[in-house]
Design a protein around this motif. Sequence first.
Motif, PDB file in Angstrom:
ATOM      1  N   GLY A   1      89.634  83.863  92.086  1.00  0.00           N
ATOM      2  CA  GLY A   1      88.338  84.203  91.481  1.00  0.00           C
ATOM      3  C   GLY A   1      88.204  83.688  90.061  1.00  0.00           C
ATOM      4  O   GLY A   1      87.158  83.148  89.680  1.00  0.00           O
ATOM      5  N   GLU A   2      89.254  83.845  89.263  1.00  0.00           N
ATOM      6  CA  GLU A   2      89.226  83.338  87.881  1.00  0.00           C
ATOM      7  C   GLU A   2      89.130  81.819  87.856  1.00  0.00           C
ATOM      8  O   GLU A   2      88.403  81.243  87.040  1.00  0.00           O
TER       9      GLU A   2
ATOM     10  N   SER B   1      85.982  79.843  86.126  1.00  0.00           N
ATOM     11  CA  SER B   1      86.219  78.899  85.030  1.00  0.00           C
ATOM     12  C   SER B   1      85.792  77.494  85.417  1.00  0.00           C
ATOM     13  O   SER B   1      85.193  76.769  84.610  1.00  0.00           O
ATOM     14  N   SER B   2      86.093  77.095  86.638  1.00  0.00           N
ATOM     15  CA  SER B   2      85.714  75.762  87.102  1.00  0.00           C
ATOM     16  C   SER B   2      84.196  75.613  87.160  1.00  0.00           C
ATOM     17  O   SER B   2      83.647  74.588  86.755  1.00  0.00           O
ATOM     18  N   TYR B   3      83.513  76.631  87.649  1.00  0.00           N
ATOM     19  CA  TYR B   3      82.043  76.637  87.711  1.00  0.00           C
ATOM     20  C   TYR B   3      81.456  76.456  86.307  1.00  0.00           C
ATOM     21  O   TYR B   3      80.575  75.629  86.096  1.00  0.00           O
ATOM     22  N   ARG B   4      81.960  77.250  85.352  1.00  0.00           N
ATOM     23  CA  ARG B   4      81.439  77.159  83.972  1.00  0.00           C
ATOM     24  C   ARG B   4      81.674  75.771  83.384  1.00  0.00           C
ATOM     25  O   ARG B   4      80.794  75.221  82.723  1.00  0.00           O
ATOM     26  N   GLN B   5      82.856  75.207  83.608  1.00  0.00           N
ATOM     27  CA  GLN B   5      83.137  73.869  83.075  1.00  0.00           C
ATOM     28  C   GLN B   5      82.286  72.807  83.759  1.00  0.00           C
ATOM     29  O   GLN B   5      81.756  71.911  83.107  1.00  0.00           O
ATOM     30  N   ALA B   6      82.168  72.897  85.068  1.00  0.00           N
ATOM     31  CA  ALA B   6      81.458  71.865  85.825  1.00  0.00           C
ATOM     32  C   ALA B   6      79.969  71.825  85.505  1.00  0.00           C
ATOM     33  O   ALA B   6      79.369  70.745  85.462  1.00  0.00           O
ATOM     34  N   PHE B   7      79.363  72.990  85.283  1.00  0.00           N
ATOM     35  CA  PHE B   7      77.913  73.038  85.133  1.00  0.00           C
ATOM     36  C   PHE B   7      77.431  73.531  83.777  1.00  0.00           C
ATOM     37  O   PHE B   7      76.229  73.560  83.524  1.00  0.00           O
ATOM     38  N   GLY B   8      78.352  73.924  82.909  1.00  0.00           N
ATOM     39  CA  GLY B   8      77.976  74.326  81.555  1.00  0.00           C
ATOM     40  C   GLY B   8      77.091  75.553  81.510  1.00  0.00           C
ATOM     41  O   GLY B   8      76.320  75.718  80.573  1.00  0.00           O
TER      42      GLY B   8
END
Length: 100
Positions: free
Chosen positions: A74-75, A79-86
């Motif tokens: 989940g983490e 984190s990947s979602y936030r980095q990928a799409f800002g």
Amino acid sequence: MFNALLAWLKDEKVFLKVQSGTGDNLLEEDIREGFTDYCLWSTFRPESIDTDGVLDMECLDSGMALFRENCTPGEALESSYRQAFGTDFDKDDIAVLMEE
């Protein structure tokens, strides 16, 4: 620790693949800063997913998220979602299709 997960992002209309790190991508400076774990992520359009192992998969974007302790799936996804799409993580935008 998880191996990998694949999610469909409804709004972006892309796949997000997240893989746990093996430890060999941490730099000395990362370790000095207290990072002990990471995951690798990539985004793909549906037409780029290789289902038969013949074509190279072209990713749209990729990166690495660092963690100061062992990350959960989940983490890693958040984190990947936030980095990928800002943007902030939106659990309603994601359908996890596979987790191993």
